[in-house]
Motif scaffolding. Sequence first.
Motif, PDB file in Angstrom:
ATOM      1  N   ASN A  17       0.799  -1.233   0.000  1.00  0.00           N
ATOM      2  CA  ASN A  17       0.000   0.000   0.000  1.00  0.00           C
ATOM      3  C   ASN A  17       0.831   1.282   0.000  1.00  0.00           C
ATOM      4  O   ASN A  17       0.376   2.319   0.495  1.00  0.00           O
ATOM      5  N   GLN A  18       2.028   1.239  -0.539  1.00  0.00           N
ATOM      6  CA  GLN A  18       2.860   2.437  -0.611  1.00  0.00           C
ATOM      7  C   GLN A  18       2.536   3.191  -1.905  1.00  0.00           C
ATOM      8  O   GLN A  18       2.884   2.758  -3.001  1.00  0.00           O
ATOM      9  N   GLN A  19       1.870   4.316  -1.730  1.00  0.00           N
ATOM     10  CA  GLN A  19       1.442   5.102  -2.880  1.00  0.00           C
ATOM     11  C   GLN A  19       2.618   5.664  -3.673  1.00  0.00           C
ATOM     12  O   GLN A  19       2.537   5.826  -4.892  1.00  0.00           O
ATOM     13  N   GLU A  20       3.692   5.960  -3.007  1.00  0.00           N
ATOM     14  CA  GLU A  20       4.876   6.498  -3.696  1.00  0.00           C
ATOM     15  C   GLU A  20       5.418   5.474  -4.699  1.00  0.00           C
ATOM     16  O   GLU A  20       5.830   5.836  -5.803  1.00  0.00           O
ATOM     17  N   ALA A  21       5.384   4.213  -4.357  1.00  0.00           N
ATOM     18  CA  ALA A  21       5.833   3.172  -5.285  1.00  0.00           C
ATOM     19  C   ALA A  21       4.914   3.131  -6.504  1.00  0.00           C
ATOM     20  O   ALA A  21       5.380   3.022  -7.650  1.00  0.00           O
ATOM     21  N   PHE A  22       3.623   3.258  -6.274  1.00  0.00           N
ATOM     22  CA  PHE A  22       2.661   3.278  -7.374  1.00  0.00           C
ATOM     23  C   PHE A  22       2.915   4.497  -8.265  1.00  0.00           C
ATOM     24  O   PHE A  22       2.892   4.391  -9.490  1.00  0.00           O
ATOM     25  N   ARG A  23       3.162   5.668  -7.656  1.00  0.00           N
ATOM     26  CA  ARG A  23       3.416   6.882  -8.431  1.00  0.00           C
ATOM     27  C   ARG A  23       4.657   6.709  -9.297  1.00  0.00           C
ATOM     28  O   ARG A  23       4.688   7.126 -10.459  1.00  0.00           O
ATOM     29  N   GLN A  24       5.679   6.063  -8.773  1.00  0.00           N
ATOM     30  CA  GLN A  24       6.899   5.840  -9.567  1.00  0.00           C
ATOM     31  C   GLN A  24       6.638   4.891 -10.744  1.00  0.00           C
ATOM     32  O   GLN A  24       7.142   5.113 -11.851  1.00  0.00           O
ATOM     33  N   ILE A  25       5.831   3.865 -10.510  1.00  0.00           N
ATOM     34  CA  ILE A  25       5.454   2.958 -11.613  1.00  0.00           C
ATOM     35  C   ILE A  25       4.674   3.747 -12.664  1.00  0.00           C
ATOM     36  O   ILE A  25       4.922   3.619 -13.865  1.00  0.00           O
ATOM     37  N   TYR A  26       3.746   4.570 -12.200  1.00  0.00           N
ATOM     38  CA  TYR A  26       2.932   5.384 -13.108  1.00  0.00           C
ATOM     39  C   TYR A  26       3.836   6.292 -13.939  1.00  0.00           C
ATOM     40  O   TYR A  26       3.705   6.360 -15.165  1.00  0.00           O
ATOM     41  N   ASP A  27       4.727   6.999 -13.295  1.00  0.00           N
ATOM     42  CA  ASP A  27       5.624   7.918 -14.010  1.00  0.00           C
ATOM     43  C   ASP A  27       6.540   7.174 -14.978  1.00  0.00           C
ATOM     44  O   ASP A  27       6.848   7.677 -16.061  1.00  0.00           O
ATOM     45  N   ARG A  28       6.932   5.982 -14.617  1.00  0.00           N
ATOM     46  CA  ARG A  28       7.862   5.194 -15.424  1.00  0.00           C
ATOM     47  C   ARG A  28       7.195   4.688 -16.716  1.00  0.00           C
ATOM     48  O   ARG A  28       7.837   4.641 -17.758  1.00  0.00           O
ATOM     49  N   TYR A  29       5.925   4.327 -16.664  1.00  0.00           N
ATOM     50  CA  TYR A  29       5.287   3.637 -17.789  1.00  0.00           C
ATOM     51  C   TYR A  29       4.170   4.404 -18.496  1.00  0.00           C
ATOM     52  O   TYR A  29       3.751   4.011 -19.576  1.00  0.00           O
ATOM     53  N   LEU A  49      -7.832   4.559 -21.576  1.00  0.00           N
ATOM     54  CA  LEU A  49      -7.457   3.159 -21.382  1.00  0.00           C
ATOM     55  C   LEU A  49      -6.201   3.024 -20.521  1.00  0.00           C
ATOM     56  O   LEU A  49      -6.132   2.132 -19.662  1.00  0.00           O
ATOM     57  N   VAL A  50      -5.231   3.902 -20.733  1.00  0.00           N
ATOM     58  CA  VAL A  50      -4.008   3.869 -19.923  1.00  0.00           C
ATOM     59  C   VAL A  50      -4.345   4.178 -18.460  1.00  0.00           C
ATOM     60  O   VAL A  50      -3.902   3.468 -17.549  1.00  0.00           O
ATOM     61  N   HIS A  51      -5.152   5.193 -18.243  1.00  0.00           N
ATOM     62  CA  HIS A  51      -5.556   5.515 -16.863  1.00  0.00           C
ATOM     63  C   HIS A  51      -6.343   4.367 -16.250  1.00  0.00           C
ATOM     64  O   HIS A  51      -6.187   4.072 -15.056  1.00  0.00           O
ATOM     65  N   ASP A  52      -7.149   3.711 -17.049  1.00  0.00           N
ATOM     66  CA  ASP A  52      -7.917   2.571 -16.548  1.00  0.00           C
ATOM     67  C   ASP A  52      -6.993   1.434 -16.117  1.00  0.00           C
ATOM     68  O   ASP A  52      -7.224   0.792 -15.085  1.00  0.00           O
ATOM     69  N   VAL A  53      -5.942   1.189 -16.888  1.00  0.00           N
ATOM     70  CA  VAL A  53      -4.982   0.134 -16.528  1.00  0.00           C
ATOM     71  C   VAL A  53      -4.341   0.456 -15.181  1.00  0.00           C
ATOM     72  O   VAL A  53      -4.253  -0.407 -14.298  1.00  0.00           O
ATOM     73  N   PHE A  54      -3.921   1.696 -15.011  1.00  0.00           N
ATOM     74  CA  PHE A  54      -3.291   2.073 -13.736  1.00  0.00           C
ATOM     75  C   PHE A  54      -4.290   2.050 -12.581  1.00  0.00           C
ATOM     76  O   PHE A  54      -3.953   1.632 -11.468  1.00  0.00           O
ATOM     77  N   MET A  55      -5.502   2.487 -12.844  1.00  0.00           N
ATOM     78  CA  MET A  55      -6.524   2.473 -11.792  1.00  0.00           C
ATOM     79  C   MET A  55      -6.805   1.030 -11.352  1.00  0.00           C
ATOM     80  O   MET A  55      -6.884   0.737 -10.156  1.00  0.00           O
ATOM     81  N   ARG A  56      -6.917   0.127 -12.304  1.00  0.00           N
ATOM     82  CA  ARG A  56      -7.146  -1.287 -11.974  1.00  0.00           C
ATOM     83  C   ARG A  56      -5.948  -1.867 -11.226  1.00  0.00           C
ATOM     84  O   ARG A  56      -6.116  -2.681 -10.319  1.00  0.00           O
ATOM     85  N   LEU A  57      -4.765  -1.453 -11.643  1.00  0.00           N
ATOM     86  CA  LEU A  57      -3.549  -1.934 -10.971  1.00  0.00           C
ATOM     87  C   LEU A  57      -3.578  -1.552  -9.491  1.00  0.00           C
ATOM     88  O   LEU A  57      -3.342  -2.388  -8.616  1.00  0.00           O
TER      89      LEU A  57
END
Length: 183
Positions: A17-29, A49-57
């Motif tokens: 549940n570390q949001q910072e890790a998610f933000r880094q994945i988001y920024d990376r891809y 569609l890209v936002h949907d993929v990240f939201m589902r992730l």
Amino acid sequence: MNPPHTDEELVAFMLQNQQEAFRQIYDRYKSALLVYAMKRVPFDVAEDLVHDVFMRLWNNRSDLEIKERFVGYIFKSLRNRISDFIAKEEKGAQYLNSLEDFAATFSYSNADDLLREKLFMDRINNLLLKYGPHYQLILKMKLEGYSNQEIADKLGYSEKTIRNQSWSLLKYLRSKFIIFLFF
């Protein structure tokens, strides 16, 4: 400066549940996924569609079972979303085309007219039961545009007999249907 984390490390942190890790994945891809999607669908759809993929992730992070490299997983997720979107678009287009075809060949007014005509003819046929099949045949031929002489020739009667029977039949039907005043 700390060296950047690997995708697998970031996913492990995200699972905690570390949001910072998610933000880094988001920024990376995000950019790479957007470019990939824009090659297949319009820009605004690609963004969604890209936002949907990240939201589902993020929303399904507790249930994630990634059995491959993360980069393959996330691109495969986007490819599946694009495929789903295209399939829905094609089915939607097919549905709309079938509705247009239906409307063109069988409009509501046409359907109403056909139904009224059928009900009207059913009612006439019920009234003609009093007269029998011979009179039904004469009326049918009259409605098909045959003249009294043509009907007489086909049925083997004189033209005067067909004229008298037609007149009698129409007089009876006129008494039952006002519309026959215009017939």
